[in-house]
Design an enzyme around this catalytic site. Structure first.
Site, PDB file in Angstrom:
ATOM      1  N   SER A 150       0.845  -1.200   0.000  1.00 10.24           N
ATOM      2  CA  SER A 150       0.000   0.000   0.000  1.00 10.24           C
ATOM      3  C   SER A 150       0.875   1.243   0.000  1.00 10.24           C
ATOM      4  O   SER A 150       1.936   1.269   0.650  1.00 10.24           O
ATOM      5  CB  SER A 150      -0.905   0.018   1.230  1.00 10.24           C
ATOM      6  OG  SER A 150      -1.509   1.291   1.358  1.00 10.24           O
ATOM      7  N   TYR A 163      -2.436  -2.103  10.039  1.00  7.00           N
ATOM      8  CA  TYR A 163      -2.528  -2.307   8.587  1.00  7.00           C
ATOM      9  C   TYR A 163      -1.301  -1.719   7.879  1.00  7.00           C
ATOM     10  O   TYR A 163      -0.653  -2.396   7.063  1.00  7.00           O
ATOM     11  CB  TYR A 163      -3.822  -1.672   8.069  1.00  7.00           C
ATOM     12  CG  TYR A 163      -3.946  -1.689   6.574  1.00  7.00           C
ATOM     13  CD1 TYR A 163      -4.228  -2.866   5.886  1.00  7.00           C
ATOM     14  CD2 TYR A 163      -3.750  -0.526   5.823  1.00  7.00           C
ATOM     15  CE1 TYR A 163      -4.326  -2.885   4.501  1.00  7.00           C
ATOM     16  CE2 TYR A 163      -3.858  -0.537   4.449  1.00  7.00           C
ATOM     17  CZ  TYR A 163      -4.138  -1.715   3.791  1.00  7.00           C
ATOM     18  OH  TYR A 163      -4.224  -1.728   2.426  1.00  7.00           O
TER      19      TYR A 163
HETATM   20  N1  LIG Z   1      -8.674   0.005  -1.714  1.00  8.35           N
HETATM   21  C1  LIG Z   1      -7.605   0.719  -1.351  1.00  8.35           C
HETATM   22  O1  LIG Z   1      -7.683   1.930  -1.149  1.00  8.35           O
HETATM   23  C2  LIG Z   1      -6.251   0.049  -1.213  1.00  8.35           C
HETATM   24  C3  LIG Z   1      -5.118   0.859  -1.115  1.00  8.35           C
HETATM   25  C4  LIG Z   1      -3.878   0.246  -0.969  1.00  8.35           C
HETATM   26  C5  LIG Z   1      -3.775  -1.128  -0.944  1.00  8.35           C
HETATM   27  N2  LIG Z   1      -4.915  -1.879  -1.022  1.00  8.35           N
HETATM   28  C6  LIG Z   1      -4.760  -3.316  -0.981  1.00  8.35           C
HETATM   29  O2  LIG Z   1      -5.300  -3.870  -2.167  1.00  8.35           O
HETATM   30  C7  LIG Z   1      -5.873  -5.144  -1.885  1.00  8.35           C
HETATM   31  C8  LIG Z   1      -7.342  -5.164  -2.268  1.00  8.35           C
HETATM   32  O3  LIG Z   1      -8.001  -4.064  -1.668  1.00  8.35           O
HETATM   33  P1  LIG Z   1      -9.588  -3.999  -1.564  1.00  8.35           P
HETATM   34  O4  LIG Z   1      -9.967  -2.563  -1.469  1.00  8.35           O
HETATM   35  O5  LIG Z   1     -10.218  -4.828  -2.621  1.00  8.35           O
HETATM   36  O6  LIG Z   1      -9.732  -4.693  -0.118  1.00  8.35           O
HETATM   37  P2  LIG Z   1     -10.965  -5.411   0.541  1.00  8.35           P
HETATM   38  O7  LIG Z   1     -10.792  -5.323   2.007  1.00  8.35           O
HETATM   39  O8  LIG Z   1     -12.191  -4.853  -0.002  1.00  8.35           O
HETATM   40  O9  LIG Z   1     -10.895  -6.903   0.008  1.00  8.35           O
HETATM   41  C9  LIG Z   1     -10.076  -7.831   0.570  1.00  8.35           C
HETATM   42  C10 LIG Z   1     -10.478  -9.209   0.043  1.00  8.35           C
HETATM   43  O10 LIG Z   1      -9.732 -10.146   0.783  1.00  8.35           O
HETATM   44  C11 LIG Z   1     -10.600 -11.149   1.264  1.00  8.35           C
HETATM   45  N3  LIG Z   1     -10.055 -11.707   2.499  1.00  8.35           N
HETATM   46  C12 LIG Z   1     -10.027 -11.130   3.725  1.00  8.35           C
HETATM   47  N4  LIG Z   1      -9.461 -11.972   4.608  1.00  8.35           N
HETATM   48  C13 LIG Z   1      -9.107 -13.091   3.916  1.00  8.35           C
HETATM   49  C14 LIG Z   1      -8.481 -14.315   4.293  1.00  8.35           C
HETATM   50  N5  LIG Z   1      -8.112 -14.562   5.552  1.00  8.35           N
HETATM   51  N6  LIG Z   1      -8.259 -15.230   3.316  1.00  8.35           N
HETATM   52  C15 LIG Z   1      -8.653 -14.998   2.037  1.00  8.35           C
HETATM   53  N7  LIG Z   1      -9.265 -13.865   1.644  1.00  8.35           N
HETATM   54  C16 LIG Z   1      -9.479 -12.919   2.574  1.00  8.35           C
HETATM   55  C17 LIG Z   1     -11.934 -10.464   1.460  1.00  8.35           C
HETATM   56  O11 LIG Z   1     -13.012 -11.359   1.507  1.00  8.35           O
HETATM   57  C18 LIG Z   1     -11.961  -9.542   0.253  1.00  8.35           C
HETATM   58  O12 LIG Z   1     -12.475 -10.210  -0.880  1.00  8.35           O
HETATM   59  C19 LIG Z   1      -5.653  -5.382  -0.382  1.00  8.35           C
HETATM   60  O13 LIG Z   1      -4.429  -6.051  -0.178  1.00  8.35           O
HETATM   61  C20 LIG Z   1      -5.523  -3.976   0.147  1.00  8.35           C
HETATM   62  O14 LIG Z   1      -4.826  -3.937   1.363  1.00  8.35           O
HETATM   63  C21 LIG Z   1      -6.137  -1.332  -1.172  1.00  8.35           C
END
Ligand SMILES: NC(=O)c1ccc[n+]([C@@H]2O[C@H](COP(=O)([O-])OP(=O)(O)OC[C@H]3O[C@@H](n4cnc5c(N)ncnc54)[C@H](O)[C@@H]3O)[C@@H](O)[C@H]2O)c1
Length: 257
Positions: A150, A163
């Site tokens: 991130s 996080y």
């Molecule tokens: N959306 C943002 O602003 C952002 C910014 C930087 C990084 N990220 C990273 O990008 C990735 C996706 O982000 P997002 O917004 O779709 O996040 P999100 O939280 O919406 O989705 C996370 C997904 O992971 C799954 N998950 C959670 N725990 C799990 C487990 N123990 N085993 C398997 N699956 C599991 C959830 O069911 C979900 O489908 C993540 O790694 C997040 O940290 C997101």
């Protein structure tokens, strides 16, 4: 190999953890549209099955596998299900994390159990998924691992201290693991997305937070899941075969490192 072939993902077997919802679902859909065979591995098994069904309906190839990335037996089963269905594993995209479900609050108020669970999913999860898939990659002397970190790491964004800390760990893991698996033809790279308007993120962010999301970005607009797809595909394709241990920042030009 021609330039176009280098970027070709046709037939590649790609596991996307957290591939059922949010940004992971967009990766799943777009990789399938590019000709890859996709495994949406997610703790939400129903949503993973639904994502796979939508890809099949659109003419792509996919399965959904209920997977808890923090559980070793579950990640082993994920790798076995992938090989049983598609015969091999080419790419692992470690995208699952605990993020949108986490309250934004002072570091002082984070329960210790929540800290531990974030580390278990966001760091141990990547460790276990890499371990489960590596034997197949080593066997064929080819594999691409893409770890989702991130841009919070560059910016030091507060109020989800566990996080942000876990996502910094993802970069250390990426660097050190790349040195352990490079001789086997496996690359390990990371991507740092900026705040991205995934459906899950939007559902859990306040109006003010959402309104700020163009601020400080060279591109002058918010970030959408589709903005990440090109960088993740590059790191999943043969075009990046001599690049490993690196971290690509994709945030519209906010943090510059
Ligand atoms: N959306 C943002 O602003 C952002 C910014 C930087 C990084 N990220 C990273 O990008 C990735 C996706 O982000 P997002 O917004 O779709 O996040 P999100 O939280 O919406 O989705 C996370 C997904 O992971 C799954 N998950 C959670 N725990 C799990 C487990 N123990 N085993 C398997 N699956 C599991 C959830 O069911 C979900 O489908 C993540 O790694 C997040 O940290 C997101």
């Amino acid at each position: 190999m021609s330039t176009n072939t280098r970027f070709d993902l046709t037939g590649r077997v790609v596991i996307i953890t957290g591939g059922a919802k949010g940004i992971g679902k967009v990766y799943a859909r777009e990789f399938a549209a590019a000709g890859a065979r996709v495994v949406a591995a997610d703790i939400d098994g129903d949503a993973a099955a639904e994502t796979a069904a939508q890809i099949l309906a659109a003419g792509g190839e996919a399965i959904g596998v209920r997977t808890d990335v923090a559980d070793e037996a579950s990640t082993t089963a994920m790798a076995e299900a992938t090989i049983a269905k598609f015969g091999t594993i080419d790419v692992l995209i470690n995208n699952a994390s605990l993020m949108s479900v986490l309250e934004r609050r002072s570091w002082f108020d984070i329960p210790v159990e929540e800290w531990d669970r974030v580390m278990a999913v966001n760091l141990r999860g990547i460790f276990l998924c890499c371990r489960a898939t590596f034997p197949e990659m080593r066997r064929k002397r080819f594999g691409k691992i893409v770890n989702i970190s991130s841009s919070r790491v560059w910016e030091g964004v507060p109020n989800r201290l566990h996080y942000t800390t876990s996502k910094a760990g993802v970069i250390g893991l990426t660097r050190a693991l790349s040195r352990e698996v490079g001789e086997h033809g496996v690359t390990v790279n990371a991507v740092t997305p900026g705040y991205t308007l995934s459906d899950t993120q939007q559902a859990t962010s306040s109006g003010n937070y959402l309104a700020m999301q163009s601020d400080g970005r060279a591109m002058g607009r918010p970030q959408y899941p589709e903005d990440l797809v090109g960088a993740v595909m590059f790191l999943s394709s043969a075009a990046s075969d001599y690049m490993t241990g690196q971290t690509l920042n994709v945030d519209g030009g906010k943090a510059m490192h």
